[in-house]
Design an enzyme around this catalytic site. Structure first.
Site, PDB file in Angstrom:
ATOM      1  N   ASN A   1       3.373  11.720   5.239  1.00  0.00           N
ATOM      2  CA  ASN A   1       3.488  11.077   6.555  1.00  0.00           C
ATOM      3  C   ASN A   1       2.286  11.361   7.451  1.00  0.00           C
ATOM      4  O   ASN A   1       2.303  11.084   8.643  1.00  0.00           O
ATOM      5  CB  ASN A   1       4.776  11.519   7.248  1.00  0.00           C
ATOM      6  CG  ASN A   1       6.004  10.938   6.558  1.00  0.00           C
ATOM      7  OD1 ASN A   1       5.891   9.942   5.840  1.00  0.00           O
ATOM      8  ND2 ASN A   1       7.159  11.545   6.766  1.00  0.00           N
TER       9      ASN A   1
ATOM     10  N   VAL B   1       5.327  -0.763   2.573  1.00  0.00           N
ATOM     11  CA  VAL B   1       4.287  -0.984   3.580  1.00  0.00           C
ATOM     12  C   VAL B   1       3.203  -1.864   2.961  1.00  0.00           C
ATOM     13  O   VAL B   1       2.783  -1.641   1.824  1.00  0.00           O
ATOM     14  CB  VAL B   1       3.715   0.366   4.079  1.00  0.00           C
ATOM     15  CG1 VAL B   1       2.637   0.147   5.119  1.00  0.00           C
ATOM     16  CG2 VAL B   1       4.828   1.230   4.642  1.00  0.00           C
TER      17      VAL B   1
ATOM     18  N   LYS C   1       5.315  -2.638   7.896  1.00  0.00           N
ATOM     19  CA  LYS C   1       6.334  -1.891   7.151  1.00  0.00           C
ATOM     20  C   LYS C   1       7.612  -2.722   7.155  1.00  0.00           C
ATOM     21  O   LYS C   1       8.050  -3.164   8.221  1.00  0.00           O
ATOM     22  CB  LYS C   1       6.540  -0.562   7.880  1.00  0.00           C
ATOM     23  CG  LYS C   1       7.551   0.371   7.275  1.00  0.00           C
ATOM     24  CD  LYS C   1       7.379   1.733   7.936  1.00  0.00           C
ATOM     25  CE  LYS C   1       8.496   2.673   7.587  1.00  0.00           C
ATOM     26  NZ  LYS C   1       8.253   4.030   8.076  1.00  0.00           N
TER      27      LYS C   1
ATOM     28  N   PHE D   1      12.920   4.047   2.273  1.00  0.00           N
ATOM     29  CA  PHE D   1      13.545   3.012   3.101  1.00  0.00           C
ATOM     30  C   PHE D   1      12.722   1.744   3.234  1.00  0.00           C
ATOM     31  O   PHE D   1      13.263   0.696   3.550  1.00  0.00           O
ATOM     32  CB  PHE D   1      13.817   3.575   4.514  1.00  0.00           C
ATOM     33  CG  PHE D   1      14.706   4.772   4.490  1.00  0.00           C
ATOM     34  CD1 PHE D   1      16.072   4.641   4.333  1.00  0.00           C
ATOM     35  CD2 PHE D   1      14.172   6.048   4.594  1.00  0.00           C
ATOM     36  CE1 PHE D   1      16.893   5.751   4.280  1.00  0.00           C
ATOM     37  CE2 PHE D   1      14.980   7.162   4.540  1.00  0.00           C
ATOM     38  CZ  PHE D   1      16.346   7.020   4.378  1.00  0.00           C
TER      39      PHE D   1
ATOM     40  N   ASP E   1       9.844  15.094  10.501  1.00  0.00           N
ATOM     41  CA  ASP E   1       9.569  14.685   9.117  1.00  0.00           C
ATOM     42  C   ASP E   1       8.070  14.842   8.817  1.00  0.00           C
ATOM     43  O   ASP E   1       7.467  14.000   8.161  1.00  0.00           O
ATOM     44  CB  ASP E   1      10.019  13.232   8.895  1.00  0.00           C
ATOM     45  CG  ASP E   1      10.274  12.930   7.422  1.00  0.00           C
ATOM     46  OD1 ASP E   1      10.397  13.886   6.622  1.00  0.00           O
ATOM     47  OD2 ASP E   1      10.342  11.738   7.070  1.00  0.00           O
TER      48      ASP E   1
ATOM     49  N   ILE F   1       0.820  -1.224   0.000  1.00  0.00           N
ATOM     50  CA  ILE F   1       0.000   0.000   0.000  1.00  0.00           C
ATOM     51  C   ILE F   1       0.845   1.260   0.000  1.00  0.00           C
ATOM     52  O   ILE F   1       0.310   2.357  -0.112  1.00  0.00           O
ATOM     53  CB  ILE F   1      -0.968   0.044   1.211  1.00  0.00           C
ATOM     54  CG1 ILE F   1      -0.222  -0.266   2.518  1.00  0.00           C
ATOM     55  CG2 ILE F   1      -2.143  -0.888   1.005  1.00  0.00           C
ATOM     56  CD1 ILE F   1      -1.069  -0.032   3.745  1.00  0.00           C
ATOM     57  N   GLY F   2       2.128   1.126   0.143  1.00  0.00           N
ATOM     58  CA  GLY F   2       2.958   2.320   0.124  1.00  0.00           C
ATOM     59  C   GLY F   2       4.419   1.948   0.007  1.00  0.00           C
ATOM     60  O   GLY F   2       4.817   0.818   0.323  1.00  0.00           O
TER      61      GLY F   2
HETATM   62  N1  LIG Z   1       0.133   2.659   8.933  1.00  0.00           N
HETATM   63  C1  LIG Z   1      -0.053   2.872   7.622  1.00  0.00           C
HETATM   64  N2  LIG Z   1      -1.258   2.692   7.068  1.00  0.00           N
HETATM   65  C2  LIG Z   1      -1.460   2.921   5.746  1.00  0.00           C
HETATM   66  N3  LIG Z   1      -0.487   3.314   4.903  1.00  0.00           N
HETATM   67  C3  LIG Z   1       0.746   3.499   5.402  1.00  0.00           C
HETATM   68  C4  LIG Z   1       1.033   3.294   6.775  1.00  0.00           C
HETATM   69  N4  LIG Z   1       2.352   3.557   6.981  1.00  0.00           N
HETATM   70  C5  LIG Z   1       2.848   3.908   5.795  1.00  0.00           C
HETATM   71  N5  LIG Z   1       1.895   3.878   4.830  1.00  0.00           N
HETATM   72  C6  LIG Z   1       2.068   4.189   3.396  1.00  0.00           C
HETATM   73  O1  LIG Z   1       3.380   3.795   3.004  1.00  0.00           O
HETATM   74  C7  LIG Z   1       4.110   4.924   2.529  1.00  0.00           C
HETATM   75  C8  LIG Z   1       5.561   4.768   2.898  1.00  0.00           C
HETATM   76  O2  LIG Z   1       5.666   4.683   4.304  1.00  0.00           O
HETATM   77  P1  LIG Z   1       6.789   5.489   5.085  1.00  0.00           P
HETATM   78  O3  LIG Z   1       6.713   6.930   4.690  1.00  0.00           O
HETATM   79  O4  LIG Z   1       6.625   5.223   6.531  1.00  0.00           O
HETATM   80  O5  LIG Z   1       8.077   4.778   4.503  1.00  0.00           O
HETATM   81  P2  LIG Z   1       9.592   5.301   4.560  1.00  0.00           P
HETATM   82  O6  LIG Z   1      10.416   4.433   3.680  1.00  0.00           O
HETATM   83  O7  LIG Z   1       9.991   5.398   5.992  1.00  0.00           O
HETATM   84  O8  LIG Z   1       9.380   6.738   3.939  1.00  0.00           O
HETATM   85  P3  LIG Z   1      10.390   7.961   3.755  1.00  0.00           P
HETATM   86  O9  LIG Z   1      10.920   7.805   2.373  1.00  0.00           O
HETATM   87  O10 LIG Z   1       9.465   9.153   3.907  1.00  0.00           O
HETATM   88  O11 LIG Z   1      11.394   7.882   4.849  1.00  0.00           O
HETATM   89  C9  LIG Z   1       3.410   6.126   3.146  1.00  0.00           C
HETATM   90  O12 LIG Z   1       3.581   7.301   2.405  1.00  0.00           O
HETATM   91  C10 LIG Z   1       1.953   5.676   3.136  1.00  0.00           C
HETATM   92  O13 LIG Z   1       1.401   5.859   1.863  1.00  0.00           O
END
Ligand SMILES: Nc1ncnc2c1ncn2[C@@H]1O[C@H](COP(=O)(O)OP(=O)(O)OP(=O)(O)O)[C@@H](O)[C@H]1O
Length: 449
Positions: free
Chosen positions: A321, A208, A223, A205, A316, A200-201
């Protein structure tokens, strides 16, 4: 499995009972197994996957509607010797305290503050084990070893120190490592506990996933880090998010954390599942965009007030987010969270939402950096254009020269100007904002997707 039937209960039935009853009674249950059963249990990697030995049909045949039909087929509990209750206790008022191991190589930690639980004292199993043949005793001892608690790491976001956990003189401090990665020799915890529905995302890094947890039938977000994190230092860095969320506790506008683990050198974080991100959310009806953004601002301000009151800064805040779940917004991705007291190094977030002072390595006003980022977030959503990450417009915004927002009221635009003021001390705090007339008495205009 069925080959182990001994005229009474067959092994699979006994194992089903183990997974249906509490594990503290493991010794009692084990002592009821025959020698052959123990052979088989050892070969099943029993302690790695206790909840999954119960056949799926049996799990679901448990009656959820009050119908006793299926339940009656479960045999009565196995009777065990009461000798266990005669075991002398070290302190009758207090349960035995876990022992402590120090983790020395974490630069964030003060060696006094690190706690870890270790194995239970060997004597705990002694009285019961005496009633078993020597061969079985050795097997039970070896199985118990396989469920030892792993070492604990100190959570640098927690104020409390861990001194009360020390049990002086019982164990020499050890150089504790993170657990060996699951997935190398054992089954995958992720696959065993969750059914993956879809991705879903995806961030820089992590990916998800929307998942169904097999044991409770509920949906969650898991994640998973993209990279394999082999060095302890990489793992500690990745754990920032887990530790910050765990230290914060629950808040209606902070994404809820459930658990985390390493598997195949990747970090998995189980969280509350949200429906999407703020950028994809639309107001309930046309013409309410300003109200919708004010309500979004108010909810995230509440999250920031909570986070700051716990001594943390998010660092952030941005549209990607901020998630939504029904009409509630939730701040997530705590991968760059830090402590306000400067005890944890600051990792720079997304430049588009960063105030000038952070770019210039001035970390004296971290809560106000979150306020700037929130102002930039709302400004971007109001303008419906991505913010620049460099260039003349990037500079102008940080000098307080914001482009006009056609269709938005002057008080709304002035509020955003205040949030993005070049001087961090001139920006309102989350508490100030919650008192501001514009944010009070807003109707709930955050609609479902
Ligand atoms: N708890 C959640 N429920 C639904 N979607 C989520 C959730 N956590 C993250 N996502 C989705 O996943 C995407 C990526 O998550 P996240 O930003 O935490 O990853 P990251 O790799 O840490 O990102 P960044 O590149 O910002 O550091 C988010 O933009 C969102 O669309």
């Amino acid at each position: 499995m069925e080959a182990g039937c001994d005229g009474g209960l067959c092994l699979s039935q006994k194992l089903s009972q183990v997974s249906l009853r509490s594990r503290p009674h493991l010794d009692q249950i084990l002592c009821s197994f025959a020698e052959d059963d123990l052979d088989e249990i050892c070969s099943q990697d029993f302690f790695c996957t206790p909840d999954f030995l119960t056949p799926v049909e049996r799990q679901f045949s448990l009656d959820l509607e009050g119908n006793k039909e299926n339940v009656s087929s479960i045999p009565p509990p196995i009777q065990c010797s009461p000798v266990r209750s005669k075991r002398p206790r070290p302190d009758s008022a207090m349960p035995p305290q876990p022992q402590i191991m120090l983790i020395k190589d974490n630069p964030l930690e003060d060696s006094q503050d690190i706690a870890s639980s270790e194995s239970e004292p060997q004597s705990k199993t002694q009285p019961l084990a005496e009633h078993l043949p020597p061969n079985s005793r050795a097997r039970i001892a070896s199985m118990r070893r396989r469920v030892l608690s792993p070492p604990c790491v100190k959570n640098p976001f927690k104020r409390e120190n861990y001194e009360h956990c020390h049990t002086e003189g019982k164990l020499p401090p050890k150089q504790a490592q993170f657990l060996p990665a699951l997935g190398a020799n054992c089954e995958s915890r992720y696959r065993e506990e969750f059914h993956e529905i879809e991705e879903i995302g995806r961030g820089n890094f992590s990916s998800v996933f929307k998942v169904l947890k097999r044991i409770d039938g509920c949906l969650y977000a898991v994640k998973r880090s993209h990279r394999q994190l082999r060095q302890d230092s990489e793992r500690r860095q990745a754990l920032t998010e887990v530790q910050a969320l765990a230290a914060l506790g629950l808040h209606e506008h902070v994404v809820r954390y459930h658990t985390a683990w390493f598997e195949n050198d990747q970090l998995y974080i189980q969280m509350e599942l949200c429906e999407g991100i703020l950028s994809n959310k639309k107001p309930a009806s046309m013409g309410t965009q300003e109200k919708f953004l004010l309500e979004a601002l108010r909810q995230v301000v509440e999250a920031l007030a909570f986070i700051h009151s716990r001594g943390l800064a998010h660092l952030d805040v941005k549209p990607a987010n901020i998630y939504f779940s029904g009409s509630k917004l939730k701040l997530g991705d705590f991968g760059r969270a830090t402590r306000l007291d400067g005890s944890i190094s600051v990792e720079e977030g997304d430049a588009r939402y960063m105030p000038l002072e952070l770019i210039n390595d001035d970390y004296r006003h971290l809560p106000k950096a979150d306020v700037f980022a929130l102002g930039a977030t709302i400004f971007e959503l109001a303008r419906d254009l991505p913010l620049p990450s460099s260039g003349s417009q990037f500079q102008a915004i940080r000098q307080g020269r914001l482009p006009l927002l056609p269709g938005f009221s002057l008080p709304f635009q002035n509020l955003l100007k205040a949030l993005m003021h070049p001087n961090p001390e001139a920006r309102p705090s989350p508490q100030d904002l919650l008192k501001c007339a514009l944010l009070r008495n807003l109707g709930n205009v955050v609609a479902s997707k």
